[in-house]
Design a protein around this motif. Structure first.
Motif, PDB file in Angstrom:
ATOM      1  N   ILE A  17      15.387  12.028 -36.500  1.00 38.84           N
ATOM      2  CA  ILE A  17      15.590  12.601 -37.826  1.00 38.84           C
ATOM      3  C   ILE A  17      15.345  11.566 -38.928  1.00 38.84           C
ATOM      4  N   GLY A  18      14.480  11.950 -39.868  1.00 39.37           N
ATOM      5  CA  GLY A  18      14.274  11.126 -41.050  1.00 39.37           C
ATOM      6  C   GLY A  18      13.544   9.830 -40.810  1.00 39.37           C
ATOM      7  N   THR A  19      12.580   9.830 -39.902  1.00 41.94           N
ATOM      8  CA  THR A  19      11.848   8.596 -39.634  1.00 41.94           C
ATOM      9  C   THR A  19      10.364   8.868 -39.498  1.00 41.94           C
ATOM     10  N   SER A  20       9.558   7.909 -39.918  1.00 43.77           N
ATOM     11  CA  SER A  20       8.103   8.046 -39.874  1.00 43.77           C
ATOM     12  C   SER A  20       7.532   7.789 -38.489  1.00 43.77           C
ATOM     13  N   LEU A  21       8.366   7.295 -37.574  1.00 44.79           N
ATOM     14  CA  LEU A  21       7.911   6.908 -36.237  1.00 44.79           C
ATOM     15  C   LEU A  21       6.817   5.838 -36.308  1.00 44.79           C
ATOM     16  N   TYR A  46      13.643  16.823 -30.268  1.00 43.09           N
ATOM     17  CA  TYR A  46      13.459  17.467 -31.567  1.00 43.09           C
ATOM     18  C   TYR A  46      13.141  16.379 -32.601  1.00 43.09           C
ATOM     19  N   TYR A  47      12.275  16.711 -33.553  1.00 43.40           N
ATOM     20  CA  TYR A  47      11.886  15.742 -34.579  1.00 43.40           C
ATOM     21  C   TYR A  47      11.943  16.414 -35.942  1.00 43.40           C
ATOM     22  N   ILE A  48      12.900  15.979 -36.764  1.00 44.50           N
ATOM     23  CA  ILE A  48      13.072  16.516 -38.113  1.00 44.50           C
ATOM     24  C   ILE A  48      12.619  15.478 -39.130  1.00 44.50           C
ATOM     25  N   ASP A  49      11.638  15.834 -39.949  1.00 43.98           N
ATOM     26  CA  ASP A  49      11.215  14.950 -41.033  1.00 43.98           C
ATOM     27  C   ASP A  49      10.409  15.771 -42.022  1.00 43.98           C
ATOM     28  N   LEU A  50      10.593  15.505 -43.306  1.00 45.59           N
ATOM     29  CA  LEU A  50       9.878  16.260 -44.331  1.00 45.59           C
ATOM     30  C   LEU A  50       8.375  16.049 -44.223  1.00 45.59           C
ATOM     31  N   HIS A  51       7.964  14.847 -43.834  1.00 39.87           N
ATOM     32  CA  HIS A  51       6.547  14.534 -43.637  1.00 39.87           C
ATOM     33  C   HIS A  51       6.379  13.932 -42.244  1.00 39.87           C
ATOM     34  N   PRO A  52       6.485  14.747 -41.211  1.00 44.06           N
ATOM     35  CA  PRO A  52       6.474  14.210 -39.840  1.00 44.06           C
ATOM     36  C   PRO A  52       5.153  13.553 -39.471  1.00 44.06           C
ATOM     37  N   ILE A  73       7.413  17.732 -28.007  1.00 42.72           N
ATOM     38  CA  ILE A  73       8.367  17.432 -29.076  1.00 42.72           C
ATOM     39  C   ILE A  73       8.357  18.599 -30.062  1.00 42.72           C
ATOM     40  N   GLU A  74       9.505  19.188 -30.300  1.00 44.13           N
ATOM     41  CA  GLU A  74       9.609  20.270 -31.285  1.00 44.13           C
ATOM     42  C   GLU A  74       9.772  19.667 -32.667  1.00 44.13           C
ATOM     43  N   VAL A  75       8.800  19.925 -33.534  1.00 45.41           N
ATOM     44  CA  VAL A  75       8.780  19.319 -34.862  1.00 45.41           C
ATOM     45  C   VAL A  75       9.297  20.310 -35.901  1.00 45.41           C
ATOM     46  N   ILE A  76      10.241  19.864 -36.723  1.00 43.57           N
ATOM     47  CA  ILE A  76      10.768  20.656 -37.834  1.00 43.57           C
ATOM     48  C   ILE A  76      10.433  19.901 -39.109  1.00 43.57           C
ATOM     49  N   ALA A  77       9.444  20.392 -39.863  1.00 46.54           N
ATOM     50  CA  ALA A  77       8.963  19.690 -41.056  1.00 46.54           C
ATOM     51  C   ALA A  77       9.835  20.048 -42.261  1.00 46.54           C
ATOM     52  N   LYS A  84      13.412  18.396 -44.758  1.00 45.09           N
ATOM     53  CA  LYS A  84      14.285  17.255 -44.990  1.00 45.09           C
ATOM     54  C   LYS A  84      15.488  17.355 -44.058  1.00 45.09           C
ATOM     55  N   ALA A  85      16.199  16.257 -43.917  1.00 43.47           N
ATOM     56  CA  ALA A  85      17.215  16.140 -42.876  1.00 43.47           C
ATOM     57  C   ALA A  85      18.271  17.238 -42.921  1.00 43.47           C
ATOM     58  N   SER A  86      18.832  17.508 -44.083  1.00 43.20           N
ATOM     59  CA  SER A  86      19.928  18.482 -44.165  1.00 43.20           C
ATOM     60  C   SER A  86      19.473  19.886 -43.805  1.00 43.20           C
ATOM     61  N   ILE A  87      18.290  20.270 -44.259  1.00 43.61           N
ATOM     62  CA  ILE A  87      17.769  21.606 -43.940  1.00 43.61           C
ATOM     63  C   ILE A  87      17.410  21.695 -42.466  1.00 43.61           C
ATOM     64  N   GLY A  88      16.768  20.646 -41.950  1.00 48.93           N
ATOM     65  CA  GLY A  88      16.410  20.639 -40.541  1.00 48.93           C
ATOM     66  C   GLY A  88      17.606  20.763 -39.632  1.00 48.93           C
ATOM     67  N   MET A  89      18.693  20.059 -39.967  1.00 50.09           N
ATOM     68  CA  MET A  89      19.914  20.154 -39.158  1.00 50.09           C
ATOM     69  C   MET A  89      20.492  21.556 -39.208  1.00 50.09           C
TER      70      MET A  89
END
Length: 233
Positions: free
Chosen positions: A169-173, A192-198, A208-212, A214-219
């Protein structure tokens, strides 16, 4: 038996609390070259510049609070054996209630001896070149700088290897060795991978399930799915 959940968090989760990332588009940190304020060479060259940089960050941190994503992660402790492995140097996970937190890159609210890195002290105020520990050692920020070993890395790997679920969550990897931790997850782990700009995840050769978001919405979006998983045998 409770499932093992490992959370890998980065700057994106703290950004929602107002924590500046300090990294500008041109690669500078508040007008400084990274090596000036985040390397042993920079520390030797100009301690005053380095101390001001981290004193400013520490003061700002003390004005910020955890956000909904931090609290959502802490709540998962009630349903999973949860460990948070964070690249962040703030204490927002702890303030939200997370109990088992590994800081890969150090902690802003701690300082350590320049001579003996095992001598670590809590620190809430500005740090100056005149501050010393009981042995008379100069104190420096308890931050892992570029070119230094990441002492918690092996510890973190051991948790990822046991994880049934990995939540990124919240990382550019893009920051290594932290980004490499995914490679240690079991073949059957859910990721699971949550990031606004994954970032692209193709090179990990993992599902990997990507949720594009921001952290609070993704959670909020995956909370129920995670709770369903916690109920499964």
């Amino acid at each position: 038996m409770e499932k093992r959940l490992v959370v890998l968090s980065g700057a994106g989760i703290s950004a929602e609390s107002g924590i500046k990332t300090f990294r500008d588009a041109d690669g500078l940190w508040e007008g400084h070259d990274i090596m000036e304020v985040a390397s042993p060479i920079g520390w030797v060259k100009n301690k005053e510049v380095v101390l001001k940089f981290y004193n400013d960050r520490r003061r700002q941190l003390l004005t910020c609070n955890p956000n909904a994503a931090h609290y959502a992660i802490a709540e998962l402790q009630q349903h999973f054996r949860t460990t948070v492995i964070t690249q962040n140097v703030d204490d927002l996970h702890e303030r939200a209630g997370s109990k088992d937190v590994i800081h890969l890159h150090g902690e802003l609210l701690k300082v350590r001896s320049e001579i003996n890195e095992s001598l670590i002290y809590p620190w809430m105020d500005d740090l100056t070149v005149l501050d010393r520990n009981e042995q008379g050692h100069t104190l420096r920020p308890h931050i892992v700088w570029f070119g230094e070993m990441v002492p918690e890395l092996e510890h973190a790997i051991s948790y990822v290897e046991e994880a049934d679920i990995v939540l990124i969550i919240g990382t550019s990897l893009q920051v290594y060795p932290a980004a490499s931790l995914i490679n240690f997850a079991k073949a059957n782990s859910l990721i699971y991978y949550i990031d606004l700009h994954p970032a692209s995840t193709k090179h990990f050769n993992r599902k990997i399930e990507v949720i594009a978001e921001k952290a609070s919405i993704g959670m909020a979006l995956i909370k129920e799915s995670l709770l369903d998983l916690s109920r499964m045998a």
